[in-house]
Scaffold this active site. Structure first.
Site, PDB file in Angstrom:
ATOM      1  N   PHE A  57       0.842  -1.200   0.000  1.00 39.76           N
ATOM      2  CA  PHE A  57       0.000   0.000   0.000  1.00 39.76           C
ATOM      3  C   PHE A  57       0.879   1.252   0.000  1.00 39.76           C
ATOM      4  O   PHE A  57       0.647   2.199  -0.770  1.00 39.76           O
ATOM      5  CB  PHE A  57      -0.914   0.001   1.225  1.00 39.76           C
ATOM      6  CG  PHE A  57      -1.872   1.159   1.277  1.00 39.76           C
ATOM      7  CD1 PHE A  57      -3.140   1.072   0.716  1.00 39.76           C
ATOM      8  CD2 PHE A  57      -1.493   2.366   1.862  1.00 39.76           C
ATOM      9  CE1 PHE A  57      -4.013   2.145   0.742  1.00 39.76           C
ATOM     10  CE2 PHE A  57      -2.360   3.446   1.905  1.00 39.76           C
ATOM     11  CZ  PHE A  57      -3.625   3.332   1.336  1.00 39.76           C
ATOM     12  N   ASP A  58       1.890   1.276   0.875  1.00 36.05           N
ATOM     13  CA  ASP A  58       2.774   2.447   0.980  1.00 36.05           C
ATOM     14  C   ASP A  58       3.521   2.701  -0.324  1.00 36.05           C
ATOM     15  O   ASP A  58       3.744   3.863  -0.702  1.00 36.05           O
ATOM     16  CB  ASP A  58       3.770   2.259   2.128  1.00 36.05           C
ATOM     17  CG  ASP A  58       3.102   2.300   3.495  1.00 36.05           C
ATOM     18  OD1 ASP A  58       1.969   2.809   3.573  1.00 36.05           O
ATOM     19  OD2 ASP A  58       3.705   1.824   4.470  1.00 36.05           O
ATOM     20  N   SER A  94     -30.851  17.543  18.625  1.00 36.63           N
ATOM     21  CA  SER A  94     -30.433  16.628  19.682  1.00 36.63           C
ATOM     22  C   SER A  94     -31.570  15.643  19.932  1.00 36.63           C
ATOM     23  O   SER A  94     -32.701  15.851  19.482  1.00 36.63           O
ATOM     24  CB  SER A  94     -30.107  17.393  20.960  1.00 36.63           C
ATOM     25  OG  SER A  94     -31.227  18.153  21.371  1.00 36.63           O
ATOM     26  N   CYS A 111       5.674  16.010  50.988  1.00 46.10           N
ATOM     27  CA  CYS A 111       5.839  15.187  49.794  1.00 46.10           C
ATOM     28  C   CYS A 111       6.116  13.739  50.208  1.00 46.10           C
ATOM     29  O   CYS A 111       6.987  13.496  51.056  1.00 46.10           O
ATOM     30  CB  CYS A 111       7.000  15.726  48.955  1.00 46.10           C
ATOM     31  SG  CYS A 111       7.406  14.675  47.536  1.00 46.10           S
ATOM     32  N   ASP A 159     -20.515   7.087  21.533  1.00 40.54           N
ATOM     33  CA  ASP A 159     -20.072   8.180  22.392  1.00 40.54           C
ATOM     34  C   ASP A 159     -18.885   8.871  21.733  1.00 40.54           C
ATOM     35  O   ASP A 159     -17.728   8.511  21.951  1.00 40.54           O
ATOM     36  CB  ASP A 159     -19.689   7.626  23.768  1.00 40.54           C
ATOM     37  CG  ASP A 159     -19.714   8.710  24.836  1.00 40.54           C
ATOM     38  OD1 ASP A 159     -20.254   9.801  24.563  1.00 40.54           O
ATOM     39  OD2 ASP A 159     -19.202   8.471  25.938  1.00 40.54           O
ATOM     40  N   LYS A 194     -30.668   5.598  27.465  1.00 44.49           N
ATOM     41  CA  LYS A 194     -29.323   5.681  28.027  1.00 44.49           C
ATOM     42  C   LYS A 194     -29.075   4.520  28.987  1.00 44.49           C
ATOM     43  O   LYS A 194     -29.863   4.278  29.903  1.00 44.49           O
ATOM     44  CB  LYS A 194     -29.132   7.016  28.770  1.00 44.49           C
ATOM     45  CG  LYS A 194     -29.292   8.257  27.897  1.00 44.49           C
ATOM     46  CD  LYS A 194     -28.206   8.342  26.837  1.00 44.49           C
ATOM     47  CE  LYS A 194     -26.862   8.707  27.415  1.00 44.49           C
ATOM     48  NZ  LYS A 194     -26.748  10.100  27.838  1.00 44.49           N
ATOM     49  N   TYR A 209     -24.623   7.038  10.452  1.00 42.24           N
ATOM     50  CA  TYR A 209     -25.909   6.424  10.788  1.00 42.24           C
ATOM     51  C   TYR A 209     -27.151   7.121  10.232  1.00 42.24           C
ATOM     52  O   TYR A 209     -28.257   6.639  10.427  1.00 42.24           O
ATOM     53  CB  TYR A 209     -26.072   6.326  12.303  1.00 42.24           C
ATOM     54  CG  TYR A 209     -25.797   7.624  13.050  1.00 42.24           C
ATOM     55  CD1 TYR A 209     -26.692   8.682  13.022  1.00 42.24           C
ATOM     56  CD2 TYR A 209     -24.639   7.778  13.786  1.00 42.24           C
ATOM     57  CE1 TYR A 209     -26.446   9.852  13.695  1.00 42.24           C
ATOM     58  CE2 TYR A 209     -24.376   8.949  14.473  1.00 42.24           C
ATOM     59  CZ  TYR A 209     -25.283   9.980  14.432  1.00 42.24           C
ATOM     60  OH  TYR A 209     -25.021  11.150  15.098  1.00 42.24           O
ATOM     61  N   GLU A 261     -30.366   1.275  16.917  1.00 42.44           N
ATOM     62  CA  GLU A 261     -28.934   1.420  16.671  1.00 42.44           C
ATOM     63  C   GLU A 261     -28.244   1.760  17.979  1.00 42.44           C
ATOM     64  O   GLU A 261     -28.846   2.375  18.871  1.00 42.44           O
ATOM     65  CB  GLU A 261     -28.670   2.542  15.660  1.00 42.44           C
ATOM     66  CG  GLU A 261     -29.370   2.364  14.332  1.00 42.44           C
ATOM     67  CD  GLU A 261     -29.393   3.662  13.540  1.00 42.44           C
ATOM     68  OE1 GLU A 261     -28.307   4.240  13.326  1.00 42.44           O
ATOM     69  OE2 GLU A 261     -30.494   4.110  13.174  1.00 42.44           O
TER      70      GLU A 261
END
Length: 663
Positions: free
Chosen positions: A34-35, A80, A401, A115, A309, A222, A111
């Site tokens: 491919f390259d 939304s 610390c 995220d 959800k 989608y 579907e």
């Protein structure tokens, strides 16, 4: 076969192999083959710029710089979705839509809800025309150059597609790629990205598309919207989109009633953890487009679709102890050590507590039974106390610390505590040296993070300038070190003296000075000494350098030890000034002017022409935009650039015109 035919054939073959590899996951040639074909195409296109095509597979490597992303109005608004959290919510939704439709038989397309970052991509005559982020739904940012670098997004469609349409989807970062990116950050002492979604979204707004090309982004599509589409249902549309070349996930189902929808939800609530990317729910859509049109939209959402959800993955376990980690900048991170518990398919033993404020806010105590959640975060976090431990005492955040016992500090307005012992705290010292040798900094071959820790533990280095005094005899006794590997390490350190100034400036670890800022500072100040002498106001006036960065640079050079280390690097021969070829004919005649170079030239090579522009104070643009002042056109200038320059009314000049301009 003529040149154009050869170029077109290579483009077609490479597009096919891209589709096989990134969409179908069925590669038919090796990466090397491919390259080789891609290199052949790039060479032919470079020799024949008149055949330039913005949608050529060669353009996927990126390189276009976008300073300001243009705001574009969506041709079709991006709505939304309303959310539901129970099956009762879905039943109520069905009742509402049946009231509008009159109890007609319904089918639903189910579907997975991906995220990621929402995107709308427009295709014109089968070619990718533009890609726009969701924004506020009415308008978003044009991120076309960055989107073209994502291999699973087709630049040229196949089959019988309409003249123009939009396709909607999510830009995602698969979990494996996300974890690899985070490991690379951890290797150089930087904080990891918080979650794949935010990282994917942030990637779309990177200014350099070549950087976007390096990220393992993917795109799951989608929904198609447009006029005269060759299908009338959502489920058929998904199959047609696959045939055109889009990556449409196979995890979808046509359901004839809500019971079948619930079956789909139940299955994926369990099996979503087997997927290579994150999903946080299921989207249910009325399948028939005519019924969708009849249902219409509310002010915010389509009435014909709803999202179910999944509950965030959450378990309870006992907090056994709290430990504290020190980063290379001295930042203290509290970590919860938990009774091992299964969460989202993995055994969790540790969780982030972020900082002292978070511990106090949640009142988390050792011995408590706590809620642990993964949700969208790769690193688990404690979100609350489920049950107070019988002997639990309020948590007192450490004041010293954990490594060097220095008293911690906390600046006003900062969330983290810091160890101020910059040059005596082992994790900070080791972390800075690991950053110095990292790939994007000095990239020292043969030297890794574990070896740095060994060098420090054996008193061979106490800062990165000590690396240049190491000998093969000193290194051989180290664990897993032999003669050849010791020689490679010392030779790699010696070779790092050739690393250019801008990378050295990144490597020395000035807080807030990343790769891009280091390049700007190196180009502006030319030498480390000039940068050291710069005042706060001088620094702020440099393009894109804010007060926080400027103050950090000032503080770095105010430290005597830093200056001593820089002096040692200089004596060892490390590049601490920008190497530029002297041009006695340089002027400032082109200050404020932006040029785009296109075509083949007689008097200059393209690189020489670009350097001459910069030597005379001008800037070189990678693509023509409304901000371009001049296009310098040579033989065989790309027709697309010529057309765009004419459309925008930009002056097109020859190389001889340019010479007259700077005389």
């Amino acid at each position: 076969m003529d040149i154009l035919q050869k170029i077109q054939e290579l483009r077609q073959v490479l597009n096919l192999h891209n589709h096989n590899y990134y969409v179908l996951d069925r590669p038919t040639i090796s990466d090397f083959e491919f390259d080789q074909k891609l290199k052949e195409l790039q060479d032919l296109e470079a020799q024949h710029p008149e055949y330039f095509d913005a949608n050529s597979p060669s353009q996927r490597v990126g390189g276009t710089i976008t300073k300001n992303f243009q705001t574009v109005v969506h041709e079709n608004r991006m709505y939304s979705l309303d959310n539901s959290y129970s099956k009762e919510d879905l039943q109520d939704w069905e009742i509402k839509i049946q009231k509008v439709l009159g109890n007609v038989p319904l089918q639903y397309t189910c579907e997975l809800k991906y995220d990621g970052a929402s995107i709308s991509i427009t295709y014109q005559d089968g070619k990718l025309l533009k890609a726009v982020t969701r924004g506020d739904g009415f308008q978003g940012d044009d991120v076309t150059n960055n989107i073209k670098t994502i291999k699973s997004i087709p630049l040229q469609l196949t089959g019988n597609y309409p003249p123009r349409f939009d396709i909607r989807g999510e830009i995602i970062l698969p979990l494996e790629g996300f974890e690899k990116m985070n490991q690379e950050l951890l290797d150089i002492g930087e904080l990891p990205y918080s979650n794949p979604r935010n990282t994917a979204s942030g990637s779309l707004k990177l200014q350099d598309s070549a950087e976007v090309a390096k990220r393992p982004l993917d795109c799951l599509l989608y929904f198609i919207i447009g006029n005269n589409l060759p299908f009338t249902t959502q489920h058929t549309g998904l199959e047609v989109a696959r045939n055109w070349g889009f990556k449409v996930p196979s995890q979808s189902k046509l359901a004839t009633n809500l019971e079948e929808v619930f079956e789909f939800i139940n299955y994926w609530d369990v099996h979503r953890h087997d997927l290579p990317y994150e999903t946080d729910g299921v989207v249910i859509k009325v399948d028939d487009f005519n019924l969708q049109n009849e249902l219409g939209y509310t002010a915010k959402s389509p009435r014909w679709a709803i999202a179910y959800k999944f509950k965030s993955e959450q378990v309870t376990t006992v907090l056994n102890s709290i430990s504290y980690q020190v980063g290379r900048t001295g930042a203290i991170t509290p970590v919860a050590n938990l009774e091992p518990v299964q969460l989202a398919g993995t055994i969790v033993k540790r969780a982030s507590l972020h900082n002292a404020d978070q511990i106090e806010k949640l009142d988390i105590r050792v011995g408590d039974t706590v809620f642990v959640e993964k949700g969208g975060e790769i690193i688990p976090k404690i979100i609350g106390v489920a049950q107070r431990g019988s002997q639990a005492e309020p948590t007192k955040y450490i004041t010293l610390c954990p490594e060097c016992h220095s008293e911690l500090t906390r600046k006003e307005g900062e969330a983290n505590h810091f160890c101020p012992n910059f040059y005596g705290c082992p994790p900070q010292i080791i972390g800075r040296i690991q950053h110095y040798i990292s790939r994007k900094a000095m990239d020292i071959e043969g030297l890794g993070g574990e070896t740095v820790a060994l060098l420090y533990a054996n008193d061979l280095v106490k800062d990165y300038s000590d690396l240049y005094e190491l000998t093969v005899d000193q290194v051989i006794p180290l664990e897993r070190m032999a003669q050849k590997s010791a020689e490679n390490l010392v030779n790699g350190i010696e070779k790092s003296k050739e690393v250019p100034f801008e990378r050295v400036l990144f490597a020395i670890g000035i807080r807030y000075v990343g790769e891009t800022v280091a390049k700007k500072l190196a180009k502006h100040y030319k030498t480390i000494e000039a940068l050291r002498q710069a005042s706060l106001m001088d620094l702020i006036l440099v393009d894109e350098i804010g007060e926080r960065i400027a103050q950090s640079v000032i503080e770095f050079f105010e430290n005597k030890t830093n200056c001593e280390i820089i002096e040692r690097l200089k004596n060892f021969g490390v590049q601490l000034e920008l190497i530029e070829k002297f041009n006695p004919n340089a002027t400032d005649k082109l200050v404020g002017k932006i040029f785009v170079v296109s075509g083949v030239f007689e008097l200059f090579s393209r690189d020489e022409l670009k350097k001459s522009i910069e030597d005379n104070g001008g800037k070189v643009g990678s693509s023509i935009s409304a901000k371009t002042d001049f296009v310098i056109a040579g033989e065989n200038m790309g027709p697309a650039k010529l057309e765009k320059a004419n459309q925008l009314g930009i002056a097109i000049i020859s190389e001889k015109d340019f010479v007259e301009m700077v005389k």
